[in-house]
Scaffold this motif. Structure first.
Motif, PDB file in Angstrom:
ATOM      1  N   ASP A 183       0.836  -1.202   0.000  1.00 44.74           N
ATOM      2  CA  ASP A 183       0.000   0.000   0.000  1.00 44.74           C
ATOM      3  C   ASP A 183       0.871   1.253   0.000  1.00 44.74           C
TER       4      ASP A 183
ATOM      5  N   CYS B 247       2.529   1.854  -3.367  1.00 41.32           N
ATOM      6  CA  CYS B 247       1.572   2.347  -4.368  1.00 41.32           C
ATOM      7  C   CYS B 247       1.270   3.826  -4.179  1.00 41.32           C
ATOM      8  N   ARG B 248       1.281   4.275  -2.930  1.00 43.30           N
ATOM      9  CA  ARG B 248       0.988   5.678  -2.619  1.00 43.30           C
ATOM     10  C   ARG B 248       2.199   6.584  -2.827  1.00 43.30           C
TER      11      ARG B 248
ATOM     12  N   MET C  53      -4.161  -5.268  -3.094  1.00 47.70           N
ATOM     13  CA  MET C  53      -4.471  -3.843  -3.156  1.00 47.70           C
ATOM     14  C   MET C  53      -5.872  -3.561  -2.617  1.00 47.70           C
TER      15      MET C  53
ATOM     16  N   LEU D 178      -6.865  -1.216   0.620  1.00 42.91           N
ATOM     17  CA  LEU D 178      -7.774  -0.074   0.499  1.00 42.91           C
ATOM     18  C   LEU D 178      -9.056  -0.249   1.304  1.00 42.91           C
TER      19      LEU D 178
ATOM     20  N   THR E  88      -8.633   5.180  -7.671  1.00 44.89           N
ATOM     21  CA  THR E  88      -8.305   5.442  -6.273  1.00 44.89           C
ATOM     22  C   THR E  88      -8.202   6.940  -5.970  1.00 44.89           C
TER      23      THR E  88
ATOM     24  N   GLN F  86      -4.863   8.388  -4.970  1.00 47.62           N
ATOM     25  CA  GLN F  86      -4.150   7.888  -3.790  1.00 47.62           C
ATOM     26  C   GLN F  86      -3.043   6.922  -4.191  1.00 47.62           C
ATOM     27  N   TYR F  87      -3.316   6.081  -5.204  1.00 50.32           N
ATOM     28  CA  TYR F  87      -2.271   5.265  -5.809  1.00 50.32           C
ATOM     29  C   TYR F  87      -1.791   6.027  -7.047  1.00 50.32           C
TER      30      TYR F  87
ATOM     31  N   CYS G  97     -14.526   6.445  -8.555  1.00 52.31           N
ATOM     32  CA  CYS G  97     -13.777   6.504  -7.307  1.00 52.31           C
ATOM     33  C   CYS G  97     -14.293   5.502  -6.283  1.00 52.31           C
TER      34      CYS G  97
ATOM     35  N   THR H  48     -13.596   4.121  -0.393  1.00 54.31           N
ATOM     36  CA  THR H  48     -12.636   4.427   0.677  1.00 54.31           C
ATOM     37  C   THR H  48     -11.617   5.493   0.282  1.00 54.31           C
ATOM     38  N   CYS H  49     -11.730   6.035  -0.922  1.00 52.20           N
ATOM     39  CA  CYS H  49     -10.722   6.984  -1.408  1.00 52.20           C
ATOM     40  C   CYS H  49     -11.249   8.406  -1.589  1.00 52.20           C
TER      41      CYS H  49
END
Length: 318
Positions: free
Chosen positions: A28, A31-32, A154, A158, A244, A247-248, A281, A284-285
């Motif tokens: 995670d 990815c961010r 992933m 998330l 995302t 976020q990613y 989207c 959770t993002c």
């Protein structure tokens, strides 16, 4: 980001919940913060990777006329051989110094999806040599299985249902590509592949030991993605970044063409969902403080638009 993180594939599925959770958290964060990571200890056997490498060397060494018999220009659904200069990933630079071969799931021409979306679904154009085709098909299955584990991890990271992403891969348009970067013709042409981001969800890259892949860090510097034997380099694509809400991150990367006398081979596996996947989207993002940035879009429409911007022959057909 001055280095690319390492993620252990075995630990993503480990029986020990604590180890598994720790590795998913590392994934995670990668990815961010970076949008790239090395994936080690995958389920793909070294012999299978070697067979694919051998298949590429055999295919690209064929006479040009043999390769052009399955020219990608003959394919409505963008499958087959692409000659040097066909693709230009950096739209303000020169064409890429590479030749390619693309394949995906093989749909008969009369399949309903091939009829509905002929530019994305349909038959493959395969090389005539059976051993090349077998190596391609075997690796495609193995890489797809790895990609589903990564996407499941992933989703867990998330806070989504673990099948959130993988349920969108029933009739997917995931593409396996073989790439040959021949020695460049002098110093004037150093972009094997121009600076770009990938279009889809994630990409799994198998590369040889020559090197040349570079990733752009947050300071704007190019960092070498030095080959690690037996590993895959995984990166986030534009579609996942949209999904995302940024976020990613989908990170720019490029390939420096090999020096005189050196040939480079690599194998990106572009993981792309069913055409009709509605990408909006994930729950959770976004929040009151972080509103939704992108309108919903069908995955296939997005991929199609990016193909058309990258390949000269598709622009001419419009």
């Amino acid at each position: 980001m001055n280095t690319i993180p390492l993620i252990d594939f075995e630990r993503l599925q480990h029986a020990d919940a604590a180890l598994r959770s720790t590795e998913i958290s590392k994934l995670d964060q990668a990815c961010r913060d970076v949008g790239f990571f090395y994936l080690v200890n995958t389920s793909i056997d070294a012999s299978e990777m070697a067979q694919l490498m051998g298949a590429a060397k055999t295919f690209f060494a064929l006479p040009q006329s043999d390769k052009e018999a399955i020219d990608i220009k003959h394919s409505l659904n963008h499958r087959g051989y692409g000659k040097i200069g066909e693709e230009q990933l950096d739209e303000i630079s020169q064409a890429d110094w590479k030749e390619t071969f693309d394949m995906a799931l093989d749909f008969p021409i009369d399949h309903v999806l091939a009829q509905t979306y002929p530019s994305m679904y349909g038959p493959n154009q395969y090389p005539s040599k059976a051993s090349i085709v077998e190596a391609l098909q075997d690796y495609y299955v193995s890489a797809f299985n790895v990609s589903m584990v990564v996407l499941t991890s992933m989703a867990k990271a998330l806070g989504l249902a673990e099948d959130f992403f993988i349920q969108c891969f029933k009739n997917h348009v995931t593409v396996l590509r073989m790439i040959h970067y021949p020695p460049r013709p002098g110093e004037s042409h150093n972009n094997g592949a121009g600076a770009h981001t990938d279009y889809g969800c994630i990409t799994l890259l198998l590369q040889d030991d020559i090197g040349g892949l570079q990733v752009k860090n947050r300071q704007g510097d190019w960092v070498d993605a030095t080959p690690i034997k037996g590993s895959l380099v995984v990166n986030i694509g534009d579609l996942m970044q949209r999904w995302t809400n940024d976020q990613y991150v989908s990170t720019a990367h490029r390939v420096i063409a090999p020096l005189n006398g050196v040939h480079r081979y690599s194998f990106p596996f572009f993981v792309e969902p069913d055409y009709e996947t509605r990408v909006e989207c994930v729950e959770t993002c976004h929040s009151a403080d972080e509103p939704v940035k992108y309108a919903p879009i069908l995955s296939g429409d997005w991929i199609q638009s990016r193909f058309d911007a990258t390949y000269a022959y598709r622009e001419k057909e419009k």
